[in-house]
Design a protein around this motif. Sequence first.
Motif, PDB file in Angstrom:
ATOM      1  N   GLY A 149     -26.840  62.676 -39.083  1.00  0.00           N
ATOM      2  CA  GLY A 149     -28.286  62.645 -39.314  1.00  0.00           C
ATOM      3  C   GLY A 149     -28.930  64.003 -39.090  1.00  0.00           C
ATOM      4  O   GLY A 149     -28.247  65.018 -38.899  1.00  0.00           O
ATOM      5  N   PHE A 150     -30.252  64.010 -39.114  1.00  0.00           N
ATOM      6  CA  PHE A 150     -31.038  65.243 -38.978  1.00  0.00           C
ATOM      7  C   PHE A 150     -30.715  65.970 -37.668  1.00  0.00           C
ATOM      8  O   PHE A 150     -30.262  67.131 -37.689  1.00  0.00           O
ATOM      9  CB  PHE A 150     -32.523  64.872 -39.091  1.00  0.00           C
ATOM     10  N   ILE A 151     -30.910  65.315 -36.542  1.00  0.00           N
ATOM     11  CA  ILE A 151     -30.681  65.993 -35.254  1.00  0.00           C
ATOM     12  C   ILE A 151     -29.189  66.284 -35.084  1.00  0.00           C
ATOM     13  O   ILE A 151     -28.800  67.364 -34.627  1.00  0.00           O
ATOM     14  CB  ILE A 151     -31.284  65.175 -34.091  1.00  0.00           C
ATOM     15  N   ASP A 197     -20.549  57.613 -37.787  1.00  0.00           N
ATOM     16  CA  ASP A 197     -21.833  57.369 -38.447  1.00  0.00           C
ATOM     17  C   ASP A 197     -21.618  56.329 -39.556  1.00  0.00           C
ATOM     18  O   ASP A 197     -20.556  56.323 -40.200  1.00  0.00           O
ATOM     19  CB  ASP A 197     -22.348  58.681 -39.063  1.00  0.00           C
ATOM     20  N   ASN A 198     -22.600  55.462 -39.775  1.00  0.00           N
ATOM     21  CA  ASN A 198     -22.465  54.511 -40.897  1.00  0.00           C
ATOM     22  C   ASN A 198     -23.173  55.020 -42.155  1.00  0.00           C
ATOM     23  O   ASN A 198     -23.246  54.304 -43.148  1.00  0.00           O
ATOM     24  CB  ASN A 198     -22.975  53.116 -40.503  1.00  0.00           C
ATOM     25  N   THR A 222     -28.726  56.489 -42.914  1.00  0.00           N
ATOM     26  CA  THR A 222     -29.723  57.520 -43.256  1.00  0.00           C
ATOM     27  C   THR A 222     -29.096  58.917 -43.241  1.00  0.00           C
ATOM     28  O   THR A 222     -29.690  59.862 -43.757  1.00  0.00           O
ATOM     29  CB  THR A 222     -30.920  57.516 -42.270  1.00  0.00           C
ATOM     30  N   GLY A 223     -27.939  59.046 -42.647  1.00  0.00           N
ATOM     31  CA  GLY A 223     -27.281  60.358 -42.552  1.00  0.00           C
ATOM     32  C   GLY A 223     -26.522  60.707 -43.816  1.00  0.00           C
ATOM     33  O   GLY A 223     -26.423  59.896 -44.742  1.00  0.00           O
ATOM     34  N   LEU A 269     -26.777  59.363 -30.767  1.00  0.00           N
ATOM     35  CA  LEU A 269     -27.958  59.630 -31.599  1.00  0.00           C
ATOM     36  C   LEU A 269     -28.232  58.491 -32.571  1.00  0.00           C
ATOM     37  O   LEU A 269     -29.363  58.348 -33.054  1.00  0.00           O
ATOM     38  CB  LEU A 269     -27.747  60.918 -32.422  1.00  0.00           C
ATOM     39  N   SER A 309     -30.397  59.950 -26.677  1.00  0.00           N
ATOM     40  CA  SER A 309     -31.607  60.475 -27.314  1.00  0.00           C
ATOM     41  C   SER A 309     -32.725  59.448 -27.204  1.00  0.00           C
ATOM     42  O   SER A 309     -32.852  58.563 -28.034  1.00  0.00           O
ATOM     43  CB  SER A 309     -31.323  60.789 -28.777  1.00  0.00           C
ATOM     44  N   TYR A 326     -40.174  50.204 -31.096  1.00  0.00           N
ATOM     45  CA  TYR A 326     -39.240  51.332 -31.062  1.00  0.00           C
ATOM     46  C   TYR A 326     -39.238  51.965 -29.666  1.00  0.00           C
ATOM     47  O   TYR A 326     -38.175  52.170 -29.057  1.00  0.00           O
ATOM     48  CB  TYR A 326     -39.630  52.368 -32.126  1.00  0.00           C
ATOM     49  N   LYS A 332     -36.184  52.035 -26.794  1.00  0.00           N
ATOM     50  CA  LYS A 332     -35.674  53.249 -26.145  1.00  0.00           C
ATOM     51  C   LYS A 332     -35.779  53.115 -24.622  1.00  0.00           C
ATOM     52  O   LYS A 332     -34.866  53.522 -23.889  1.00  0.00           O
ATOM     53  CB  LYS A 332     -36.442  54.484 -26.623  1.00  0.00           C
TER      54      LYS A 332
END
Length: 305
Positions: free
Chosen positions: A11-13, A33-34, A37-38, A74, A116, A142, A146
Amino acid sequence: MRKILVTGGAGFIGSHVVPALLDRGDCEVTVLDNLSTGRRAYVPAGVSFRLLDIRSRELEDFLAREKFQTVIHLAAQTLVPYSMAHPEADEDLNVAGLVHLLEGCRKSGVEQIIFSSSAAIYGDNQNLPLQETEMPAPTSFYGLSKAMGESYIRLYSQAFGLHHVIFRFANVYGERQGETGEGGVISIFARKIAQQEPVTIFGDGNQTRDFVYAGDIARAMCLAVGYSGCATLNVSTNKEVSLNQLITVLEKVLGHRMDVRYGPVRPGDIYASVLSHKALVETLGMREYTDLETGLAKTMAYFQK
Ligand SMILES: NC(=O)c1ccc[n+]([C@@H]2O[C@H](COP(=O)([O-])OP(=O)(O)OC[C@H]3O[C@@H](n4cnc5c(N)ncnc54)[C@H](O)[C@@H]3O)[C@@H](O)[C@H]2O)c1
Protein backbone atom coordinates in the motif's frame (compact mmCIF):
# COMPACT_ATOMS: atom_id res chain seq x y z
CA MET A 1 19.67 -10.34 9.43
CA ARG A 2 16.39 -9.55 11.16
CA LYS A 3 13.36 -11.26 9.59
CA ILE A 4 10.53 -8.77 9.14
CA LEU A 5 7.01 -9.21 7.82
CA VAL A 6 5.14 -6.14 6.57
CA THR A 7 1.40 -6.74 6.24
CA GLY A 8 -0.19 -4.29 3.81
CA GLY A 9 3.30 -3.57 2.51
CA ALA A 10 2.00 -3.07 -1.06
CA GLY A 11 0.00 0.00 0.00
CA PHE A 12 0.83 3.71 0.14
CA ILE A 13 2.64 3.77 3.49
CA GLY A 14 4.14 0.33 2.88
CA SER A 15 5.71 1.63 -0.34
CA HIS A 16 7.75 4.04 1.81
CA VAL A 17 8.40 1.67 4.72
CA VAL A 18 9.70 -1.36 2.77
CA PRO A 19 12.50 0.50 0.86
CA ALA A 20 13.52 2.23 4.12
CA LEU A 21 13.85 -1.16 5.82
CA LEU A 22 15.97 -2.44 2.93
CA ASP A 23 18.20 0.66 3.27
CA ARG A 24 18.94 -0.32 6.88
CA GLY A 25 20.91 -3.20 5.41
CA ASP A 26 20.18 -5.62 8.25
CA CYS A 27 16.60 -6.66 7.44
CA GLU A 28 15.20 -9.52 5.39
CA VAL A 29 11.77 -8.21 4.39
CA THR A 30 8.65 -10.11 3.33
CA VAL A 31 5.45 -8.36 2.24
CA LEU A 32 2.06 -9.99 2.84
CA ASP A 33 -0.83 -8.27 1.08
CA ASN A 34 -4.16 -9.22 -0.53
CA LEU A 35 -3.80 -6.33 -3.02
CA SER A 36 -7.29 -5.04 -2.24
CA THR A 37 -6.00 -1.45 -2.40
CA GLY A 38 -2.25 -2.04 -2.74
CA ARG A 39 -0.25 -2.69 -5.89
CA ARG A 40 2.25 -5.45 -6.58
CA ALA A 41 4.37 -2.89 -8.48
CA TYR A 42 4.92 -0.93 -5.23
CA VAL A 43 6.87 -3.86 -3.74
CA PRO A 44 10.57 -3.50 -4.63
CA ALA A 45 12.22 -6.23 -6.69
CA GLY A 46 13.93 -8.82 -4.55
CA VAL A 47 11.48 -8.53 -1.65
CA SER A 48 9.54 -11.74 -1.17
CA PHE A 49 5.83 -11.26 -1.65
CA ARG A 50 2.99 -13.39 -0.33
CA LEU A 51 -0.53 -12.81 -1.69
CA LEU A 52 -2.68 -13.54 1.35
CA ASP A 53 -5.51 -12.10 3.42
CA ILE A 54 -4.54 -11.55 7.08
CA ARG A 55 -7.83 -13.24 8.04
CA SER A 56 -7.07 -16.42 6.09
CA ARG A 57 -6.54 -19.80 7.75
CA GLU A 58 -3.20 -20.22 5.97
CA LEU A 59 -1.75 -17.29 7.93
CA GLU A 60 -0.86 -19.35 10.98
CA ASP A 61 1.10 -21.98 9.00
CA PHE A 62 2.84 -19.25 7.03
CA LEU A 63 3.99 -17.48 10.21
CA ALA A 64 5.02 -20.78 11.82
CA ARG A 65 7.16 -21.64 8.79
CA GLU A 66 8.79 -18.24 8.33
CA LYS A 67 9.54 -17.42 12.00
CA PHE A 68 9.58 -13.63 11.72
CA GLN A 69 11.13 -11.59 14.54
CA THR A 70 9.22 -8.37 13.82
CA VAL A 71 5.80 -7.90 12.26
CA ILE A 72 4.88 -4.43 10.97
CA HIS A 73 1.11 -4.38 10.65
CA LEU A 74 -0.20 -1.91 8.06
CA ALA A 75 -2.99 -3.95 6.43
CA ALA A 76 -6.34 -2.43 7.35
CA GLN A 77 -9.64 -0.99 6.29
CA THR A 78 -8.56 2.68 6.20
CA LEU A 79 -11.68 4.62 5.23
CA VAL A 80 -13.60 6.57 7.88
CA PRO A 81 -16.85 6.95 5.86
CA TYR A 82 -16.78 3.24 4.93
CA SER A 83 -16.45 2.35 8.63
CA MET A 84 -19.60 4.40 9.37
CA ALA A 85 -21.54 2.64 6.60
CA HIS A 86 -20.11 -0.84 7.33
CA PRO A 87 -19.04 -1.12 10.99
CA GLU A 88 -19.03 -4.92 10.84
CA ALA A 89 -16.69 -5.11 7.85
CA ASP A 90 -14.39 -2.54 9.50
CA GLU A 91 -14.32 -4.56 12.73
CA ASP A 92 -13.81 -7.83 10.86
CA LEU A 93 -10.56 -6.60 9.32
CA ASN A 94 -9.23 -4.07 11.85
CA VAL A 95 -10.08 -5.95 15.04
CA ALA A 96 -10.77 -9.65 14.28
CA GLY A 97 -8.09 -9.65 11.56
CA LEU A 98 -5.58 -8.15 13.97
CA VAL A 99 -6.40 -10.69 16.70
CA HIS A 100 -5.96 -13.49 14.16
CA LEU A 101 -2.55 -12.05 13.29
CA LEU A 102 -1.63 -11.68 16.98
CA GLU A 103 -2.49 -15.34 17.59
CA GLY A 104 -0.23 -16.34 14.72
CA CYS A 105 2.52 -14.11 16.17
CA ARG A 106 2.17 -15.65 19.63
CA LYS A 107 2.25 -19.23 18.34
CA SER A 108 5.20 -18.67 16.02
CA GLY A 109 7.32 -16.77 18.56
CA VAL A 110 7.32 -13.30 16.93
CA GLU A 111 9.26 -10.96 19.25
CA GLN A 112 7.83 -7.60 18.28
CA ILE A 113 4.79 -6.04 16.59
CA ILE A 114 4.74 -2.51 15.19
CA PHE A 115 1.22 -1.22 14.66
CA SER A 116 -0.18 1.61 12.53
CA SER A 117 -2.80 3.33 14.65
CA SER A 118 -4.24 6.75 13.96
CA ALA A 119 -5.02 10.23 15.26
CA ALA A 120 -8.64 9.12 14.71
CA ILE A 121 -8.54 7.48 18.15
CA TYR A 122 -8.46 10.99 19.73
CA GLY A 123 -11.77 11.98 18.11
CA ASP A 124 -12.33 15.74 18.30
CA ASN A 125 -10.37 16.26 21.53
CA GLN A 126 -9.12 19.88 21.31
CA ASN A 127 -6.47 19.65 24.03
CA LEU A 128 -3.79 20.51 21.46
CA PRO A 129 -1.14 19.43 20.74
CA LEU A 130 -2.52 16.00 21.58
CA GLN A 131 -0.30 13.81 23.70
CA GLU A 132 -0.41 10.03 23.93
CA THR A 133 -1.69 10.26 27.51
CA GLU A 134 -5.07 11.64 26.33
CA MET A 135 -7.98 9.21 26.70
CA PRO A 136 -9.06 7.71 23.37
CA ALA A 137 -12.50 9.05 22.41
CA PRO A 138 -13.01 8.11 18.75
CA THR A 139 -15.94 9.53 16.83
CA SER A 140 -15.81 6.97 13.99
CA PHE A 141 -15.89 3.17 13.92
CA TYR A 142 -12.54 3.31 12.16
CA GLY A 143 -11.06 5.21 15.14
CA LEU A 144 -12.75 2.77 17.50
CA SER A 145 -11.33 -0.24 15.66
CA LYS A 146 -7.83 1.26 15.92
CA ALA A 147 -8.31 1.95 19.65
CA MET A 148 -9.49 -1.65 20.14
CA GLY A 149 -6.51 -2.92 18.18
CA GLU A 150 -4.17 -0.95 20.46
CA SER A 151 -5.80 -2.49 23.54
CA TYR A 152 -5.46 -6.02 22.15
CA ILE A 153 -1.78 -5.44 21.43
CA ARG A 154 -1.09 -4.08 24.93
CA LEU A 155 -2.78 -7.07 26.53
CA TYR A 156 -0.84 -9.47 24.29
CA SER A 157 2.34 -7.77 25.51
CA GLN A 158 1.29 -8.04 29.13
CA ALA A 159 0.07 -11.64 28.89
CA PHE A 160 2.56 -13.16 26.45
CA GLY A 161 5.57 -10.81 26.39
CA LEU A 162 5.18 -9.68 22.77
CA HIS A 163 6.98 -6.32 22.51
CA HIS A 164 5.13 -3.54 20.71
CA VAL A 165 5.45 -0.09 19.28
CA ILE A 166 2.08 1.48 18.51
CA PHE A 167 2.33 4.47 16.18
CA ARG A 168 -0.52 6.97 15.92
CA PHE A 169 -0.11 8.71 12.58
CA ALA A 170 -1.29 12.26 11.96
CA ASN A 171 -2.41 13.12 8.40
CA VAL A 172 0.08 11.26 6.23
CA TYR A 173 0.85 12.44 2.68
CA GLY A 174 3.36 11.55 -0.01
CA GLU A 175 3.98 9.78 -3.29
CA ARG A 176 1.63 6.93 -4.22
CA GLN A 177 -1.12 7.96 -1.79
CA GLY A 178 -4.58 6.79 -2.88
CA GLU A 179 -7.38 9.26 -3.27
CA THR A 180 -9.79 7.70 -0.84
CA GLY A 181 -7.63 6.77 2.17
CA GLU A 182 -7.44 8.50 5.50
CA GLY A 183 -6.14 12.06 5.52
CA GLY A 184 -6.02 12.24 1.74
CA VAL A 185 -6.59 15.99 1.24
CA ILE A 186 -3.11 16.50 -0.24
CA SER A 187 -3.45 13.58 -2.67
CA ILE A 188 -6.90 14.85 -3.70
CA PHE A 189 -5.47 18.34 -4.32
CA ALA A 190 -2.42 16.89 -6.11
CA ARG A 191 -4.60 14.95 -8.57
CA LYS A 192 -6.81 17.98 -9.23
CA ILE A 193 -3.76 20.17 -9.84
CA ALA A 194 -2.25 17.57 -12.20
CA GLN A 195 -5.53 17.53 -14.16
CA GLN A 196 -5.67 21.37 -14.10
CA GLU A 197 -8.95 21.35 -12.20
CA PRO A 198 -9.95 23.66 -9.32
CA VAL A 199 -9.60 22.42 -5.74
CA THR A 200 -12.39 22.76 -3.17
CA ILE A 201 -11.97 23.62 0.49
CA PHE A 202 -14.97 22.83 2.69
CA GLY A 203 -15.29 25.73 5.14
CA ASP A 204 -13.22 28.92 5.47
CA GLY A 205 -9.85 27.18 5.08
CA ASN A 206 -8.74 28.04 8.61
CA GLN A 207 -9.25 24.45 9.78
CA THR A 208 -5.91 22.88 10.63
CA ARG A 209 -4.17 19.54 10.23
CA ASP A 210 -0.80 18.06 11.09
CA PHE A 211 0.59 16.89 7.72
CA VAL A 212 3.36 14.33 8.14
CA TYR A 213 5.39 13.09 5.18
CA ALA A 214 5.25 9.31 4.56
CA GLY A 215 9.05 9.17 4.47
CA ASP A 216 9.02 10.27 8.13
CA ILE A 217 6.60 7.45 8.96
CA ALA A 218 9.08 5.07 7.34
CA ARG A 219 11.99 6.49 9.37
CA ALA A 220 10.02 6.14 12.61
CA MET A 221 9.24 2.52 11.71
CA CYS A 222 12.91 1.81 11.02
CA LEU A 223 13.89 3.27 14.39
CA ALA A 224 11.26 1.09 16.09
CA VAL A 225 12.53 -2.20 14.62
CA GLY A 226 14.26 -4.10 17.42
CA TYR A 227 13.22 -1.62 20.14
CA SER A 228 13.20 -3.78 23.23
CA GLY A 229 10.47 -2.02 25.19
CA CYS A 230 6.83 -1.18 24.58
CA ALA A 231 5.65 2.27 23.54
CA THR A 232 2.72 4.22 22.12
CA LEU A 233 3.92 7.16 20.04
CA ASN A 234 2.40 9.82 17.84
CA VAL A 235 4.13 10.32 14.49
CA SER A 236 3.53 13.93 13.53
CA THR A 237 5.25 17.20 12.75
CA ASN A 238 3.91 18.89 15.89
CA LYS A 239 2.90 21.76 13.56
CA GLU A 240 -0.61 22.99 12.93
CA VAL A 241 -1.12 23.98 9.29
CA SER A 242 -4.37 25.50 8.04
CA LEU A 243 -5.70 24.52 4.62
CA ASN A 244 -5.16 28.14 3.51
CA GLN A 245 -1.49 27.86 4.56
CA LEU A 246 -1.28 24.55 2.73
CA ILE A 247 -2.48 26.30 -0.45
CA THR A 248 0.18 29.02 0.00
CA VAL A 249 2.97 26.40 0.27
CA LEU A 250 1.54 24.45 -2.68
CA GLU A 251 1.52 27.61 -4.81
CA LYS A 252 5.16 28.23 -3.89
CA VAL A 253 6.09 24.66 -4.88
CA LEU A 254 4.12 24.89 -8.14
CA GLY A 255 5.31 28.40 -8.96
CA HIS A 256 1.82 29.57 -9.88
CA ARG A 257 -1.52 30.51 -8.31
CA MET A 258 -4.12 27.80 -7.82
CA ASP A 259 -7.81 27.88 -8.59
CA VAL A 260 -9.35 27.45 -5.11
CA ARG A 261 -13.10 27.24 -4.45
CA TYR A 262 -14.77 27.30 -1.04
CA GLY A 263 -17.74 25.05 -0.22
CA PRO A 264 -19.95 24.47 2.83
CA VAL A 265 -18.46 22.91 5.98
CA ARG A 266 -18.86 19.12 6.00
CA PRO A 267 -20.65 17.81 9.08
CA GLY A 268 -18.35 15.79 11.35
CA ASP A 269 -15.10 17.38 10.09
CA ILE A 270 -12.67 18.11 12.94
CA TYR A 271 -11.75 21.81 13.06
CA ALA A 272 -8.22 21.72 14.48
CA SER A 273 -5.72 18.90 14.72
CA VAL A 274 -2.09 18.69 15.79
CA LEU A 275 -0.22 15.92 17.58
CA SER A 276 2.78 16.28 19.87
CA HIS A 277 5.85 14.25 18.84
CA LYS A 278 7.80 14.84 22.04
CA ALA A 279 7.49 11.17 23.04
CA LEU A 280 8.80 10.00 19.65
CA VAL A 281 11.82 12.31 19.96
CA GLU A 282 12.53 11.12 23.50
CA THR A 283 11.84 7.40 23.02
CA LEU A 284 13.31 6.66 19.59
CA GLY A 285 15.49 9.75 19.14
CA MET A 286 13.72 10.90 15.97
CA ARG A 287 14.68 14.57 15.81
CA GLU A 288 14.48 15.44 12.09
CA TYR A 289 11.18 15.90 10.27
CA THR A 290 10.57 16.70 6.63
CA ASP A 291 9.29 20.25 6.25
CA LEU A 292 6.04 20.74 4.35
CA GLU A 293 7.62 22.45 1.34
CA THR A 294 10.14 19.62 0.79
CA GLY A 295 7.50 16.90 1.26
CA LEU A 296 5.04 18.66 -1.05
CA ALA A 297 7.70 19.12 -3.74
CA LYS A 298 8.34 15.34 -3.79
CA THR A 299 4.62 14.59 -3.73
CA MET A 300 3.74 17.03 -6.51
CA ALA A 301 6.60 15.78 -8.70
CA TYR A 302 5.17 12.27 -8.39
CA PHE A 303 1.57 13.23 -9.16
CA GLN A 304 2.52 15.42 -12.11
CA LYS A 305 4.39 12.59 -13.83
N1 LIG B 1 -2.68 7.35 5.32
C1 LIG B 1 -2.90 7.91 6.51
O1 LIG B 1 -3.00 9.16 6.64
C2 LIG B 1 -3.00 7.06 7.74
C3 LIG B 1 -3.18 7.69 8.97
C4 LIG B 1 -3.27 6.93 10.11
C5 LIG B 1 -3.15 5.55 10.04
N2 LIG B 1 -3.00 4.94 8.84
C6 LIG B 1 -2.87 3.47 8.82
O2 LIG B 1 -1.70 3.08 8.12
C7 LIG B 1 -1.90 1.80 7.52
C8 LIG B 1 -1.55 1.85 6.05
O3 LIG B 1 -2.42 2.78 5.41
P1 LIG B 1 -2.24 3.28 3.90
O4 LIG B 1 -2.63 4.70 3.88
O5 LIG B 1 -0.92 2.84 3.39
O6 LIG B 1 -3.42 2.46 3.20
P2 LIG B 1 -3.41 1.55 1.87
O7 LIG B 1 -4.82 1.19 1.59
O8 LIG B 1 -2.62 2.21 0.80
O9 LIG B 1 -2.60 0.26 2.36
C9 LIG B 1 -3.21 -0.81 3.02
C10 LIG B 1 -2.65 -2.10 2.44
O10 LIG B 1 -3.23 -3.22 3.12
C11 LIG B 1 -3.63 -4.17 2.16
N3 LIG B 1 -4.74 -4.93 2.76
C12 LIG B 1 -5.99 -4.48 3.02
N4 LIG B 1 -6.72 -5.47 3.55
C13 LIG B 1 -5.93 -6.57 3.65
C14 LIG B 1 -6.12 -7.90 4.11
N5 LIG B 1 -7.32 -8.30 4.59
N6 LIG B 1 -5.10 -8.76 4.07
C15 LIG B 1 -3.88 -8.38 3.57
N7 LIG B 1 -3.65 -7.12 3.10
C16 LIG B 1 -4.66 -6.23 3.15
C17 LIG B 1 -4.03 -3.38 0.95
O11 LIG B 1 -4.03 -4.13 -0.25
C18 LIG B 1 -2.97 -2.28 0.95
O12 LIG B 1 -1.81 -2.69 0.25
C19 LIG B 1 -3.37 1.43 7.79
O13 LIG B 1 -3.39 0.58 8.91
C20 LIG B 1 -4.01 2.77 8.12
O14 LIG B 1 -5.15 2.59 8.94
C21 LIG B 1 -2.91 5.66 7.68
